[in-house]
Write an enzyme that holds these catalytic residues in place. Structure first.
Site, PDB file in Angstrom:
ATOM      1  CG  ASP A  16      -2.031   0.942   1.028  1.00 37.41           C
ATOM      2  OD1 ASP A  16      -2.237   1.592   0.063  1.00 37.41           O
ATOM      3  OD2 ASP A  16      -2.728   1.191   2.169  1.00 37.41           O
ATOM      4  N   GLY A  17       0.375   2.302  -0.620  1.00 34.55           N
ATOM      5  CA  GLY A  17       0.806   3.792  -0.421  1.00 34.55           C
ATOM      6  C   GLY A  17       1.414   4.214  -1.790  1.00 34.55           C
ATOM      7  N   GLY A  19      -0.027   5.714  -4.261  1.00 38.14           N
ATOM      8  CA  GLY A  19      -0.762   7.021  -4.666  1.00 38.14           C
ATOM      9  C   GLY A  19      -0.355   8.047  -4.059  1.00 38.14           C
ATOM     10  CD1 TRP A  21       7.109   6.461  -2.525  1.00 39.58           C
ATOM     11  CD2 TRP A  21       6.782   6.801  -4.779  1.00 39.58           C
ATOM     12  NE1 TRP A  21       8.402   6.552  -3.442  1.00 39.58           N
ATOM     13  CE2 TRP A  21       8.013   6.614  -4.736  1.00 39.58           C
ATOM     14  CE3 TRP A  21       6.220   6.955  -6.230  1.00 39.58           C
ATOM     15  CZ2 TRP A  21       9.283   6.734  -5.652  1.00 39.58           C
ATOM     16  CZ3 TRP A  21       7.187   7.169  -7.174  1.00 39.58           C
ATOM     17  CH2 TRP A  21       8.650   7.029  -7.177  1.00 39.58           C
ATOM     18  CG  HIS A  33      -0.745   2.131  -9.132  1.00 37.33           C
ATOM     19  ND1 HIS A  33      -0.709   1.970  -7.897  1.00 37.33           N
ATOM     20  CD2 HIS A  33      -1.649   3.019  -9.485  1.00 37.33           C
ATOM     21  CE1 HIS A  33      -1.811   2.345  -7.388  1.00 37.33           C
ATOM     22  NE2 HIS A  33      -2.552   2.973  -8.368  1.00 37.33           N
ATOM     23  CG  ASN A  64      -8.048  -1.852  -4.936  1.00 34.82           C
ATOM     24  OD1 ASN A  64      -7.029  -2.715  -4.971  1.00 34.82           O
ATOM     25  ND2 ASN A  64      -8.101  -0.906  -4.121  1.00 34.82           N
ATOM     26  NE  ARG A  67      -7.562   2.285  -5.414  1.00 30.48           N
ATOM     27  CZ  ARG A  67      -6.561   2.242  -4.759  1.00 30.48           C
ATOM     28  NH1 ARG A  67      -5.649   2.513  -5.496  1.00 30.48           N
ATOM     29  NH2 ARG A  67      -6.288   1.926  -3.474  1.00 30.48           N
ATOM     30  NE  ARG A 184      -2.887  -1.272   4.296  1.00 30.74           N
ATOM     31  CZ  ARG A 184      -4.119  -1.165   3.932  1.00 30.74           C
ATOM     32  NH1 ARG A 184      -4.952  -2.194   4.464  1.00 30.74           N
ATOM     33  NH2 ARG A 184      -4.652  -0.518   3.051  1.00 30.74           N
TER      34      ARG A 184
HETATM   35  C1  IPE Z   1      -5.514  -2.767  -0.266  1.00 33.86           C
HETATM   36  O1  IPE Z   1      -5.269  -1.471  -0.092  1.00 33.86           O
HETATM   37  C2  IPE Z   1      -5.200  -3.341  -1.197  1.00 33.86           C
HETATM   38  C3  IPE Z   1      -4.157  -3.498  -2.048  1.00 33.86           C
HETATM   39  C4  IPE Z   1      -2.983  -3.170  -1.582  1.00 33.86           C
HETATM   40  C5  IPE Z   1      -4.125  -4.073  -3.346  1.00 33.86           C
HETATM   41  P1  IPE Z   1      -6.345  -0.325  -0.478  1.00 33.86           P
HETATM   42  O2  IPE Z   1      -5.696   0.924  -0.443  1.00 33.86           O
HETATM   43  O3  IPE Z   1      -7.325  -0.595  -1.663  1.00 33.86           O
HETATM   44  O4  IPE Z   1      -7.025  -0.356   0.849  1.00 33.86           O
HETATM   45  P2  IPE Z   1      -7.769   0.894   1.661  1.00 33.86           P
HETATM   46  O5  IPE Z   1      -8.959   1.272   0.722  1.00 33.86           O
HETATM   47  O6  IPE Z   1      -7.107   1.792   2.276  1.00 33.86           O
HETATM   48  O7  IPE Z   1      -8.535   0.034   2.907  1.00 33.86           O
HETATM   49  C1  IPE Z   2      -1.664   0.394  -3.254  1.00 30.67           C
HETATM   50  O1  IPE Z   2      -1.480   1.579  -3.276  1.00 30.67           O
HETATM   51  C2  IPE Z   2      -1.798  -0.502  -4.680  1.00 30.67           C
HETATM   52  C3  IPE Z   2      -3.303  -0.630  -5.057  1.00 30.67           C
HETATM   53  C4  IPE Z   2      -4.220  -0.476  -4.251  1.00 30.67           C
HETATM   54  C5  IPE Z   2      -3.606  -1.063  -6.238  1.00 30.67           C
HETATM   55  P1  IPE Z   2      -2.672   2.623  -3.158  1.00 30.67           P
HETATM   56  O2  IPE Z   2      -2.962   3.012  -4.562  1.00 30.67           O
HETATM   57  O3  IPE Z   2      -3.609   2.276  -2.425  1.00 30.67           O
HETATM   58  O4  IPE Z   2      -1.953   3.920  -2.580  1.00 30.67           O
HETATM   59  P2  IPE Z   2      -2.493   5.023  -1.653  1.00 30.67           P
HETATM   60  O5  IPE Z   2      -2.969   4.151  -0.304  1.00 30.67           O
HETATM   61  O6  IPE Z   2      -3.505   5.700  -2.335  1.00 30.67           O
HETATM   62  O7  IPE Z   2      -1.441   5.854  -1.318  1.00 30.67           O
HETATM   63 MG    MG Z   3      -4.175   2.478  -0.527  1.00 29.20          MG
END
Ligand code: IPE
Ligand code: IPE
Ligand code: MG
Length: 238
Positions: A16-17, A19, A21, A33, A64, A67, A184
């Site tokens: 996670d993270g 976006g 970043w 990504h 997801n 989005r 995580r």
């Molecule tokens: C969990 O992350 C799913 C993946 C890492 C693929 P999300 O970013 O989708 O989760 P929430 O929305 O913060 O719970």
């Molecule tokens: C995790 O990163 C990747 C996926 C869920 C596909 P995010 O896209 O959730 O990144 P943040 O949480 O918005 O920073």
């Molecule tokens: Mg996320």
């Protein structure tokens, strides 16, 4: 002194993270990504030396799809590109790749690439990499229950034989041991529908690093910390 764990056999990671970043750099989310996908190789390659036999990574959840269309389409393109680019290296490194999640909603071209990669690496055994795409723990349990119900209705399974162990066989992860450790990144302390059934006794590490910044050196540190934890599985250790 509490007994020390050895390295975990099975590590699952909620990557996670990405976006945030990208946002920190004033770039679109997809930029994050792409950076995140590049990180995966280093972590997979570190597994044999760190004693990790099974690595399971969460790439796209059943939630997801909420989005934007641009982000979802970009991610699907990224998965295809990732498979195309990494297939040979994964094969040569002895990595066996498998995918979990519901494939029905994925594009045919992607599903074909996933099937091909599974087939290509089916004889490998150095590291077992499982990639979760369109995966949700509740969805997996529901699909498993549906399959089980068909078997009961078809007379293949006696309802009296339905228990923890038989149920596990219907899950996408039927070939995997339960994760010993779930990591995580990005500081969020929730599991977001990942491996709900399987993580009943997993240890958790929630770390602040954003996924594209997560290095093999940090991975090693998190595993070392796991070694200091005492796992009881409901028993009283003597
Ligand atoms: C969990 O992350 C799913 C993946 C890492 C693929 P999300 O970013 O989708 O989760 P929430 O929305 O913060 O719970
Ligand atoms: C995790 O990163 C990747 C996926 C869920 C596909 P995010 O896209 O959730 O990144 P943040 O949480 O918005 O920073
Ligand atoms: Mg996320």
């Amino acid at each position: 002194m509490a007994k020390k764990n050895t390295s975990p056999d099975h590590v699952a990671i909620i990557m996670d993270g990405n976006g945030r970043w990208a946002q920190k750099r004033g770039k679109p989310r997809l930029f994050g990504h792409h950076a995140g996908a590049k990180r995966v190789r280093e972590i997979v390659e570190a597994c044999p030396t760190l004693g990790v036999k099974y690595l399971t990574i969460f790439a796209f959840s059943t939630e997801n799809w909420k989005r934007t269309q641009t982000e979802v389409a970009g991610l699907m393109r990224l998965f295809r590109r990732y498979i195309q680019r990494e297939a040979r290296a994964l094969f040569e490194a002895g990595v066996r790749v498998r995918f979990i999640g519901d494939r029905v909603r994925l594009e045919d071209s992607l599903v074909k690439m996933m099937d091909d990669l599974e087939l290509l690496t089916a004889g490998n055994d150095a590291v077992h990499l499982t990639i979760a795409i369109n995966y949700g723990g509740r969805d997996e349990v529901a699909r498993a229950t549906r399959r089980l119900a068909y078997d009961v209705a078809g007379g293949k399974l006696d309802p009296r034989d339905v228990n923890d162990e038989t149920f596990t066989r219907y899950l996408d992860t039927c070939y995997l041991p339960d994760p010993d450790l779930v990591i995580r990144t990005s500081g969020e302390a929730r599991i977001s529908n990942f491996l709900l059934w399987q993580s009943a006794y997993s240890e958790y590490e929630f770390i602040p690093t954003l996924w594209p910044d997560f290095t093999a050196a940090e991975f090693e540190k998190v595993l070392a910390k796991f070694g200091d934890r005492e796992r009881r599985f409901g028993a009283v250790l003597t």
